[in-house]
Every structure is written in structure tokens, then in C-alpha cells.
Design an enzyme around this catalytic site. Structure first.
Site, PDB file in Angstrom:
ATOM      1  N   CYS A  14       0.832  -1.201   0.000  1.00 41.89           N
ATOM      2  CA  CYS A  14       0.000   0.000   0.000  1.00 41.89           C
ATOM      3  C   CYS A  14       0.869   1.255   0.000  1.00 41.89           C
ATOM      4  CB  CYS A  14      -0.937   0.076   1.195  1.00 41.89           C
ATOM      5  SG  CYS A  14      -1.885  -1.406   1.468  1.00 41.89           S
ATOM      6  N   ARG A  43       2.758   0.472  -5.525  1.00 38.98           N
ATOM      7  CA  ARG A  43       2.746  -0.237  -4.244  1.00 38.98           C
ATOM      8  C   ARG A  43       1.475  -1.064  -4.035  1.00 38.98           C
ATOM      9  NH1 ARG A  43       6.661   2.341  -0.903  1.00 38.98           N
ATOM     10  NH2 ARG A  43       5.767   1.405   0.942  1.00 38.98           N
ATOM     11  N   TRP A  46      -2.984  -2.622  -1.521  1.00 34.35           N
ATOM     12  CA  TRP A  46      -2.706  -4.009  -1.890  1.00 34.35           C
ATOM     13  C   TRP A  46      -3.251  -4.814  -0.718  1.00 34.35           C
ATOM     14  CZ3 TRP A  46       0.137  -8.055   0.283  1.00 34.35           C
ATOM     15  CH2 TRP A  46       0.366  -9.151  -0.562  1.00 34.35           C
ATOM     16  N   ASN A  49      -0.379   1.755   6.072  1.00 33.08           N
ATOM     17  CA  ASN A  49       0.411   0.814   5.276  1.00 33.08           C
ATOM     18  C   ASN A  49       1.122  -0.107   6.256  1.00 33.08           C
ATOM     19  OD1 ASN A  49       2.194  -0.444   3.436  1.00 33.08           O
ATOM     20  ND2 ASN A  49       3.713   1.168   3.742  1.00 33.08           N
ATOM     21  N   GLY A  50       0.852  -1.395   6.189  1.00 41.28           N
ATOM     22  CA  GLY A  50       1.495  -2.328   7.112  1.00 41.28           C
ATOM     23  C   GLY A  50       0.505  -3.387   7.539  1.00 41.28           C
ATOM     24  N   GLU A  90      14.085 -17.560 -13.133  1.00 44.25           N
ATOM     25  CA  GLU A  90      13.562 -16.236 -13.468  1.00 44.25           C
ATOM     26  C   GLU A  90      12.559 -16.320 -14.633  1.00 44.25           C
ATOM     27  OE1 GLU A  90      13.407 -13.561 -12.046  1.00 44.25           O
ATOM     28  OE2 GLU A  90      13.061 -12.028 -13.553  1.00 44.25           O
ATOM     29  N   LYS A 144       8.762 -15.045 -14.291  1.00 41.12           N
ATOM     30  CA  LYS A 144       8.189 -14.024 -15.180  1.00 41.12           C
ATOM     31  C   LYS A 144       6.881 -14.525 -15.790  1.00 41.12           C
ATOM     32  CE  LYS A 144       9.728 -11.017 -14.246  1.00 41.12           C
ATOM     33  NZ  LYS A 144      10.765 -10.898 -13.288  1.00 41.12           N
ATOM     34  N   GLU A 147       4.082 -14.666 -13.131  1.00 39.81           N
ATOM     35  CA  GLU A 147       3.630 -13.358 -12.660  1.00 39.81           C
ATOM     36  C   GLU A 147       2.653 -12.681 -13.600  1.00 39.81           C
ATOM     37  OE1 GLU A 147       7.547 -11.356 -12.058  1.00 39.81           O
ATOM     38  OE2 GLU A 147       6.643 -10.763 -10.176  1.00 39.81           O
ATOM     39  N   HIS A 196      14.774 -36.829 -11.450  1.00 40.28           N
ATOM     40  CA  HIS A 196      14.522 -37.216 -10.046  1.00 40.28           C
ATOM     41  C   HIS A 196      13.086 -36.901  -9.613  1.00 40.28           C
ATOM     42  CE1 HIS A 196      18.686 -38.251  -9.564  1.00 40.28           C
ATOM     43  NE2 HIS A 196      19.024 -37.084 -10.068  1.00 40.28           N
ATOM     44  N   LYS A 209       4.664  -3.592  -6.955  1.00 38.97           N
ATOM     45  CA  LYS A 209       6.075  -3.431  -7.312  1.00 38.97           C
ATOM     46  C   LYS A 209       6.987  -3.556  -6.098  1.00 38.97           C
ATOM     47  CE  LYS A 209       9.221  -2.337 -10.389  1.00 38.97           C
ATOM     48  NZ  LYS A 209       9.568  -3.456 -11.241  1.00 38.97           N
TER      49      LYS A 209
HETATM   50  C1  AGP Z   1       9.753  -9.413  -9.762  1.00 37.56           C
HETATM   51  O1  AGP Z   1       9.258  -9.495 -11.060  1.00 37.56           O
HETATM   52  C2  AGP Z   1       8.740  -9.565  -8.729  1.00 37.56           C
HETATM   53  N1  AGP Z   1       7.757  -8.547  -8.857  1.00 37.56           N
HETATM   54  C3  AGP Z   1       9.179  -9.838  -7.304  1.00 37.56           C
HETATM   55  O2  AGP Z   1       9.577 -11.167  -7.228  1.00 37.56           O
HETATM   56  C4  AGP Z   1      10.316  -8.963  -6.756  1.00 37.56           C
HETATM   57  O3  AGP Z   1      11.510  -9.281  -7.385  1.00 37.56           O
HETATM   58  C5  AGP Z   1      10.448  -9.166  -5.245  1.00 37.56           C
HETATM   59  O4  AGP Z   1       9.264  -8.799  -4.617  1.00 37.56           O
HETATM   60  C6  AGP Z   1      11.604  -8.396  -4.657  1.00 37.56           C
HETATM   61  O5  AGP Z   1      11.473  -7.029  -4.902  1.00 37.56           O
HETATM   62  P1  AGP Z   1      12.672  -6.048  -4.650  1.00 37.56           P
HETATM   63  O6  AGP Z   1      13.701  -6.301  -5.683  1.00 37.56           O
HETATM   64  O7  AGP Z   1      12.078  -4.676  -4.777  1.00 37.56           O
HETATM   65  O8  AGP Z   1      13.183  -6.317  -3.276  1.00 37.56           O
END
Ligand code: AGP
Length: 617
Positions: free
Chosen positions: A2, A27, A74, A100-101, A492, A496, A499, A515, A612
Site C-alpha cells: 500500500c 505499491r 494491496w 500501510n502495514g 527467473e 516471469k 507473474e 529425479h 512493485k
Molecule cells: C519481480 O518481477 C517480482 N515482482 C518480485 O519477485 C520482486 O523481485 C520481489 O518482490 C523483490 O522485490 P525487490 O527487488 O524490490 O526487493
């Protein structure tokens, strides 16, 4: 997560709050709201979904007032709808709060309040706060002067809270003030010309404030049109010198691209050029050189994509520089840190510089190091795209990615920047340790070619991945395979895809397939295999063959050569030393995920359930 904003001055506040929220939408974007206060009236307006919905609502029904608070959410507690959006109000609608929290003890507090007759309207943890503040206000003795009443009531309320929070409060009884508190969640005060602000992050203060004051945990501030007063946790006035707000370019522009993510993928050649010029050709900066001296081991703390960059980093540190390195999920490290060893460098990797788990893990490590080595400053380094973030204030050294604003929630160019930061560190440490000199030379030479190679590859690869994405319309699961330094790239690639396209995907070290995971394979499960020449090239190809024998569709990522003919489709990369290859193999991973999601018509830049920066535990 948030984002919160608050503002007070002589201008109509709602447009200022909306502008601030726009800059904090990264956020959280599942709902938004604001509340303003003017003599005799407290207005609250909330909307489900993105900020645009709140903006439309406010255009139809504008709200008055020069003092107000805003929030972009969020969801943690309660569904993302207008009822659970912030601000949350007390029963009489006189106290409004944005938070926020997480308030960890909200359940017993709520129960207690309900037993005393309070009625709640939402499922949020936050709603207890306006109730507690209203209750405290009602019970304050008359001797407390009007200008102290809200601050004292908020102080009494937060004494009852457990968890991590940043909050802002307004009250109908005192329409020319707002009170803010910070406890283990970011909050900054912005000082403008006769107007004062507070926000979760600096972009929301850019254009309105010229300097900032950051609050420490447990501190509180009272903002009025006349200025800002700071208080410590015991209610004593404190002074702090404001710092100039460093100008940053926080405006983002998609240029000719359909989505920010695609633009940011294409910006990677520039990110690489910046690194090659700044750090790889020239010596690393002086402060950092000192931090890297006599380091015997490195531990890396990160989450998500940043952790994948850290895995690449650990491989480089061990194989290039000969320095034992370990990578930890920050969320695990904070509750089970490994035994302390001397001469250890701890690196926190976070593009946002605000990830709560990473900051908490670094704080714990700093405290442990201080106790172990009280006479030497703890060796902590942060790698981030936001040197002005909480991370920048926490650790003594920062390596700035300088990747430019990244708006897409899925990290792309910051990931490349993080990997490049590790090449710079590993090469520097390799020269200190005089290790692996042939590899170091080859690595340096290959890195010098990288910007040009990336630029050419990005243009050539985009359409290939767009065409390939059509075949993913019905796909439910994808397996990504990689080995050695490309194993983190497989992770990664899978992250991606998950996500932004919501397709289930897993990354495995190619040798692990047999395995267990091989049981998942059939003609409906594509396998993306990274195959770059190196010591285990043949083994990777054998692992790919094993998948093909189970009817899986094989997509290869590697240089064009006779061996890579086994793939049904090859996404070609230039031929480079294996140690440098992750900087290239990641590109098809990103483009494939992007095109699959775009082809499905999904919200690529703001995927569901994500934000983000993850500022809650
Ligand atoms: C990345 O695509 C993601 N949105 C997520 O995994 C991100 O990398 C993670 O939350 C860590 O964020 P930061 O790099 O701002 O610490």
C-alpha cells in the site's frame, strides 16, 4: 504494501493527493481512497480497482478541504473492494485513517472494541485504529489543549498496536492538522512552500516538496499549515534537519511500446552500456573498494527476482573471484540466520529498496555483526535501483543500478542491472584475489560487447517470441531448465511467466528432472531449456532429449550450432563465454513471458495480486 499520502496547506488538497497516489500506485492497485477535512465536514471517497476509478468518482463528486489523506491498496486483510479500501473511519465518521502495514493484534483489539459496543464496517486490520483514536479522544481530560488532542489520542492508540505500520490520521474536531506515525514501515515528511506532505516514498513528494525529513521507528509528526512538529515515542519534541529532496525522474513514458514492461525489456541495452562504461571499464568507487577489502565470504539476502540475480552473483563470486558465497531468502534468514563468521560481507539486493523482508534481514544482520565485532563497522552493501529508499538509509554502502524508472511490476531491466552489479563486484574481487585470470579476461572482453549484442538481439528476438506465444494459448504448465549459472535464469523465466500470464511454471536444474519432475511431462507441457556451450553442455542436451522422449515440445535458448538442432524451436543468442551468458539468455525468457501474457490480453504492467514493492512481511 500500500501507499499512503497526506497533505495540508492552503490549496484544495484532493488533486494533490491524487497526484501523489498516482506515483505510489506501484505499491498496490486493487482499490484507492481519500478523505479530506474542512471546518464542519469530513469527506471520504473510495473506489474498487485502480486509481482511475477513484479519479472518475471524484470528478463527479468533488471533495472540499485543504487537509487530507489518501491511500492506494494491496489487500492484506479483507477483499479488495470499496468497503475495505482506506481511509477507514470510526463509527461517528469523525476520525479517518490510512495505513500501510499490518496490525498483527487487530483481532483481540476488535473483539475488545466490539464488546464495548463498537460496530465495524470492514474486514480490515486498519479499522481498529480510528476506533481506538476516537475512544482515546473521548476519554482525554479537558486539560489537554485542543492542538495536542489528536496527537495524544493517536499516541495512546498506537501504544496498543502490534505489527509494522505507517499511518496518517485526520479528525473533524481539528480540521487544520494531521498526525502521522511510523513503525517499521516507510514514511517521509515533505516540506513545500507553505504546505506540508507525507508519503510512503519520495516519488509522491517530487514536484511538491523541496526537502524531506524521514521519520524513525516510533516517531510521530503533527502537520499544520504552519509547519511540522516531530515527536519521539515518549511524546517529547525532537528536531531533525531536513535533507534536500534529490531530483529524480519519476515520470514514466511508454514511448512507442504497448506496455511499460516491453519498453523496459528493450531498455536493457542502455542499462548494459551504462554499466560497461561506469563500473566494468573503470575501477569501482572508493567507498565500495574499502567494503570489499579482506572479505573472506559473502552472504546475499533478497526476495523474488532479486534473489535470482543474487544466485547468479554467488556463482560469479565463487567461480570468478573464489569467494565462498551463500544466498538466502530474506524472509527465511530473518528467523533462522546462519552462524556468524568473521570477515563476511552481507549484500542486500532489492530493486525497490523497500522490501520489508530484505530490510528486516539486513537489520538483524547489522545488529548481530555489531555485537560480534563492536569495534568495526558492519560490512553491509545494498544493490538497488532506488538509492533514496529505506535501504539507502539503512546500509553504509549502496551500488546504484541507475536503470531508470521501472514501472512494470515484473522486474526486467533492474534484474539485468543487478546481475551486472555482481559482474562488477566479482571482477573487482577477482582482481583483489588474483584468481581465475583467463576467465576474468574473457569475461571483461565479452562484457564490452554486451550492449551491442543486446541491442541487436532485442530487435531480432521480439517477433520470434511474439510468434511463439501463439502456441501458448491453451498451455497450463511450463517447465524451465538450466544448469550452473543459467539455473537462476530458468527460475527467473518461470517466475516471469507466472507473474504476468498466470500460467503455472517451474524452473529446475536440468539434472534434477529425472529425479521427479519428469513425471509431469507430456505433449501439453512445453519445456524451455537453456543450452549454452560449457562443461555441462552435453548433459543439458541429454536432459532436453529426455524431455523430448516424453513428447514435450522443446524450446531451446542458446547459440545456433549443430547440437541445438534437437530443439523444436531455438531462440538464438550470440556465442559468448558461459559465465556471461545469463545476461543474454534472460532476454528470450522475458520476451516470451511478455508476449504470452499480452497475447492473452492480460494487464501486463499491473498483474493481479502483485505490487512493485512488497512492504509487508
Ligand atoms: C519481480 O518481477 C517480482 N515482482 C518480485 O519477485 C520482486 O523481485 C520481489 O518482490 C523483490 O522485490 P525487490 O527487488 O524490490 O526487493
Amino acid at each position: 504494501m500500500c501507499g499512503i499520502v497526506a497533505a495540508i496547506g492552503s490549496r484544495k488538497v484532493a488533486p494533490l493527493l491524487l497526484q501523489g497516489l498516482q506515483r505510489l500506485e506501484y505499491r498496490g492497485y486493487d482499490s484507492a481512497g481519500l478523505a479530506t477535512v474542512a471546518p464542519g465536514q469530513l469527506h471520504c471517497c473510495k473506489a474498487e480497482g485502480k486509481l482511475v476509478n477513484l479519479r472518475e468518482k471524484l470528478e463527479k463528486t468533488p471533495v472540499a478541504g485543504c487537509c487530507g489523506i489518501g491511500h492506494t491498496r494491496w489487500a492484506t486483510h479483507g477483499k479488495p473492494d470499496a468497503r475495505n479500501a482506506h481511509p477507514q473511519l470510526d463509527e461517528a465518521g469523525q476520525v479517518a485513517v490510512v495505513q500501510n502495514g499490518i496490525i498483527e493484534n487487530h483481532r483481540p483489539l476488535r473483539q475488545h472494541l466490539e464488546q464495548r459496543g463498537s460496530r465495524f464496517n470492514s474486514d480490515t486490520d486498519t479499522e481498529v485504529i480510528p476506533h481506538l483514536v476516537a475512544q482515546a479522544l473521548a476519554n482525554l481530560p479537558d486539560t489537554v489543549p485542543p492542538t495536542d488532542r489528536l496527537r495524544v489520542a493517536v499516541a495512546q492508540a498506537v501504544q496498543q498496536l502490534e505489527g509494522a505500520y505507517a499511518l496518517a490520521v485526520i479528525w473533524l474536531g481539528q480540521p487544520e492538522e494531521l498526525v502521522v506515525v511510523r513503525y517499521h514501515a516507510p514514511l517521509l515528511i515533505g516540506l513545500g512552500e507553505g504546505e506540508f506532505f507525507c508519503a510512503s516514498d519520495t516519488p509522491a513528494l517530487a514536484d511538491v516538496a523541496s526537502s524531506i525529513v524521514s521519520l524513525e521507528d516510533g516517531e510521530m509528526a503533527r502537520l499544520t499549515p504552519l509547519g511540522v512538529e516531530l515527536f519521539d515515542g515518549s511524546g517529547q519534541r525532537i528536531q531533525r534537519t531536513p535533507q534536500p529532496l534529490r531530483g529524480g525522474n519519476y515520470t514514466a513514458d511508454k514511448r512507442q511500446f504497448r506496455h511499460f514492461m516491453l519498453k523496459e525489456i528493450h531498455e536493457q541495452a542502455d542499462v548494459a552500456a551504462g554499466w560497461v562504461e561506469r563500473c566494468l571499464a573503470a575501477p569501482i568507487d572508493e567507498g565500495l573498494t574499502t567494503a570489499l577489502q579482506n572479505v573472506q565470504r559473502v552472504q546475499l539476502l533478497a526476495c523474488g527476482t532479486s534473489r535470482h540475480a543474487a544466485l547468479v552473483g554467488a556463482h560469479l563470486l565463487e567461480q570468478l573471484a573464489g569467494v565462498p558465497s551463500s544466498v538466502h531468502y530474506a524472509s527465511e534468514f530473518r528467523y533462522a540466520p546462519p552462524p556468524l563468521l568473521p570477515q563476511t560481507l552481507t549484500i542486500g539486493v532489492t530493486q525497490s529498496g523497500e522490501t520489508a523482508d530484505t530490510l528486516a534481514a539486513l537489520t538483524i544482520e547489522m545488529e548481530r555483526r555489531r555485537a560480534l565485532e563492536p569495534n568495526s563497522p558492519p560490512r553491509l552493501l545494498g544493490i538497488t535501483n532506488r538509492p533514496d529508499s529505506s535501504l539507502g538509509r539503512l546500509v553504509p554502502h549502496i551500488l546504484d543500478l541507475k536503470a531508470g524508472v521501472e514501472t512494470g511490476v515484473a522486474a526486467t531491466k533492474t534484474f539485468l542491472g543487478q546481475m551486472l552489479a555482481f559482474y562488477a563486484i566479482a571482477l573487482h574481487m577477482a582482481s583483489q584475489h588474483q584468481s581465475a585470470s583467463a576467465q576474468v579476461t574473457a569475461c571483461r572482453q565479452a562484457l564490452a560487447q554486451l550492449p551491442e549484442q543486446l541491442s541487436r538481439m532485442l530487435h531480432a528476438m521480439d517477433q520470434c517470441c511474439a510468434d511463439l506465444a501463439h502456441g501458448f494459448a491453451e498451455t497450463k504448465d511450463v517447465i524451465y531448465l538450466g544448469r550452473g549459472i543459467n539455473y537462476p535464469i530458468a527460475l527467473e523465466g518461470a517466475l516471469k511467466l507466472k507473474e504476468i500470464s498466470y500460467i503455472h511454471a517451474e524452473g529446475y536444474p536440468a539434472g534434477e528432472m529425472k529425479h521427479g519432475p519428469i513425471a509431469l511431462l507430456d505433449q501439453h507441457v512445453p519445456v524451455v531449456s537453456i543450452a549454452t556451450p560449457g562443461p555441462v553442455f552435453e548433459k543439458v542436451l541429454s536432459n532436453a532429449q529426455e524431455a523430448k522422449a516424453r513428447d514435450a515440445r522443446l524450446i531451446g535458448i542458446g547459440p545456433v550450432c549443430a547440437d541445438t538442432e534437437i530443439f523444436d524451436v531455438l531462440l538464438p543468442i550470440p556465442s559468448v563465454p558461459e559465465l556471461v551468458s545469463p545476461l543474454l539468455t534472460v532476454v528470450p525468457m522475458q520476451l516470451l513471458a511478455y508476449h504470452v501474457a499480452a497475447h492473452r490480453g492480460l494487464d501486463v504492467d499491473q498483474p493481479r495480486n502483485l505490487a512493485k514493492s512488497v512492504t509487508v512481511e
